[in-house]
Design an enzyme around this catalytic site. Structure first.
Site, PDB file in Angstrom:
ATOM      1  N   ASP A 152       0.837  -1.200   0.000  1.00 21.30           N
ATOM      2  CA  ASP A 152       0.000   0.000   0.000  1.00 21.30           C
ATOM      3  C   ASP A 152       0.876   1.255   0.000  1.00 21.30           C
ATOM      4  O   ASP A 152       1.891   1.312   0.698  1.00 21.30           O
ATOM      5  CB  ASP A 152      -0.860  -0.057   1.279  1.00 21.30           C
ATOM      6  CG  ASP A 152      -2.054   0.859   1.230  1.00 21.30           C
ATOM      7  OD1 ASP A 152      -2.506   1.199   0.121  1.00 21.30           O
ATOM      8  OD2 ASP A 152      -2.561   1.219   2.312  1.00 21.30           O
ATOM      9  N   HIS A 153       0.488   2.272  -0.762  1.00 20.96           N
ATOM     10  CA  HIS A 153       1.149   3.595  -0.744  1.00 20.96           C
ATOM     11  C   HIS A 153       2.665   3.523  -0.781  1.00 20.96           C
ATOM     12  O   HIS A 153       3.345   3.938   0.180  1.00 20.96           O
ATOM     13  CB  HIS A 153       0.753   4.377   0.514  1.00 20.96           C
ATOM     14  CG  HIS A 153      -0.627   4.933   0.454  1.00 20.96           C
ATOM     15  ND1 HIS A 153      -0.968   6.011  -0.313  1.00 20.96           N
ATOM     16  CD2 HIS A 153      -1.772   4.528   1.064  1.00 20.96           C
ATOM     17  CE1 HIS A 153      -2.258   6.261  -0.174  1.00 20.96           C
ATOM     18  NE2 HIS A 153      -2.768   5.372   0.650  1.00 20.96           N
ATOM     19  N   GLY A 167      -7.581   8.351   8.118  1.00 29.43           N
ATOM     20  CA  GLY A 167      -7.796   8.680   9.531  1.00 29.43           C
ATOM     21  C   GLY A 167      -9.256   9.028   9.787  1.00 29.43           C
ATOM     22  O   GLY A 167     -10.144   8.458   9.172  1.00 29.43           O
ATOM     23  N   SER A 213     -12.762   4.193   6.397  1.00 34.37           N
ATOM     24  CA  SER A 213     -13.135   4.227   7.819  1.00 34.37           C
ATOM     25  C   SER A 213     -13.933   5.493   8.083  1.00 34.37           C
ATOM     26  O   SER A 213     -13.496   6.582   7.730  1.00 34.37           O
ATOM     27  CB  SER A 213     -11.880   4.241   8.707  1.00 34.37           C
ATOM     28  OG  SER A 213     -11.221   3.001   8.649  1.00 34.37           O
ATOM     29  N   THR A 228      -8.068   2.580   9.767  1.00 33.05           N
ATOM     30  CA  THR A 228      -8.312   3.190  11.081  1.00 33.05           C
ATOM     31  C   THR A 228      -9.314   2.409  11.930  1.00 33.05           C
ATOM     32  O   THR A 228      -9.066   2.137  13.111  1.00 33.05           O
ATOM     33  CB  THR A 228      -8.815   4.642  10.892  1.00 33.05           C
ATOM     34  OG1 THR A 228      -7.854   5.348  10.103  1.00 33.05           O
ATOM     35  CG2 THR A 228      -8.985   5.340  12.219  1.00 33.05           C
TER      36      THR A 228
HETATM   37 ZN   LIG Z   1      -4.518   4.969   1.652  1.00 30.64          ZN
END
Ligand SMILES: [Zn+2]
Length: 284
Positions: free
Chosen positions: A81-82, A180, A210, A232
């Site tokens: 991821d990322h 977040g 989330s 999150t």
């Molecule tokens: Zn992400």
């Protein structure tokens, strides 16, 4: 079984549902993801970000994720991821990852295209699927902070050009979604999402699921989102469970305390899978 996610996402796109990519940092979160997927007979992506790999050790975390994926009764992709580094992408592909997200979103458009092209080339050599990001999704993967939804949103015309120029399998978009916690009610720019969908044919990805209400998720699926990233809410379930157990019983029985926390996380993940299924029967 361990699988690349491209065919899974294309099938979701055809049938009108979405898959969850759930971030893991350790054994217990991975267990919760797999137990939820098997209970729901759902394909899933286990995602590990660079921060998680650094925390747990790349080979250790990869072997936990890949081992669980191989033993699973449903289709499971293990996804980076990322990632901003081609070296880290190649290292994960070598370890057996079946999907990668290259994140050049902080770069100028042309440099994002160049980085993504190189990542696509690397992924193709390993038969892996590849996601990229255009526009800036606010917030940090690992720290669950509260954010306003004022990021640089994805430009639909640029998205079309980006997908054509890079050959990515899926595109992560910024349409008011944040990593977040959302400050106030999350408001996604559905008109922008509709415009992107009209110009881009690859599955679209929404990070920061989330805290999005089920109705918002459903609307996003109708407008072409086939993959949601969830991080999150899983960690909140983990920490809330640990805190409650330690305060209530002061019990230091590790399998019991962590086992209860795994069940709490599994419940959250199952709820997400249920919403992402959008009333469709999933093909495991
Ligand atoms: Zn992400």
């Amino acid at each position: 079984m361990l699988t690349p996610w491209n065919a899974l996402l294309r099938r979701a796109q055809e049938r009108g549902y979405a898959l969850g990519a759930f971030n893991t940092y350790n054994l217990e979160i991975t267990q919760a993801i797999l137990r939820a997927a098997e209970a729901k007979h759902a394909p899933v992506l286990i995602a590990t970000g660079s921060g998680a790999l650094k925390y747990a050790g790349s080979e250790a975390l990869a072997s936990i994720a890949l081992g669980h994926a191989r033993a699973a009764t449903t289709s499971v992709a293990v996804h980076l991821d990322h990632c901003t580094s081609i070296e880290e992408i190649v290292a994960c592909l070598r370890l057996g990852y079946t999907g990668v997200m290259v994140d050049g979103s902080a770069l100028p458009f042309g440099e994002n295209v160049d980085l993504t092209r190189r990542a696509v080339q690397a992924a193709r050599a390993y038969g892996a699927s590849i996601e990229a990001e255009l526009g800036a999704i606010v917030g940090d993967e690992d720290r669950a902070r509260t954010h306003e939804t004022n990021a640089a949103m994805t430009d639909p015309a640029q998205a079309e050009e980006f997908v054509r120029a890079t050959g990515v399998d899926a595109l992560a978009v910024a349409v008011g979604n944040v990593h977040g916690f959302y400050r106030g009610e999350p408001r996604l720019d559905f008109d922008r999402l509709r415009e992107i969908r009209a110009l881009v044919d690859v599955p679209l990805v929404l990070h920061g699921a989330s805290g999005l209400p089920p109705e918002t998720i459903k609307q996003a699926i109708v407008l072409g989102v086939c993959k949601f990233n969830v991080n999150t809410e899983i960690r909140v379930a983990l920490f809330d469970s640990l805190r409650a157990q330690l305060l209530e019983s002061g019990d230091y029985d590790l399998p019991k305390v962590f086992g209860t926390a795994v069940t709490a996380m599994q419940r959250v993940i199952e709820e997400k899978i249920e919403v992402f299924a959008h009333g469709q029967i999933l093909a495991p």
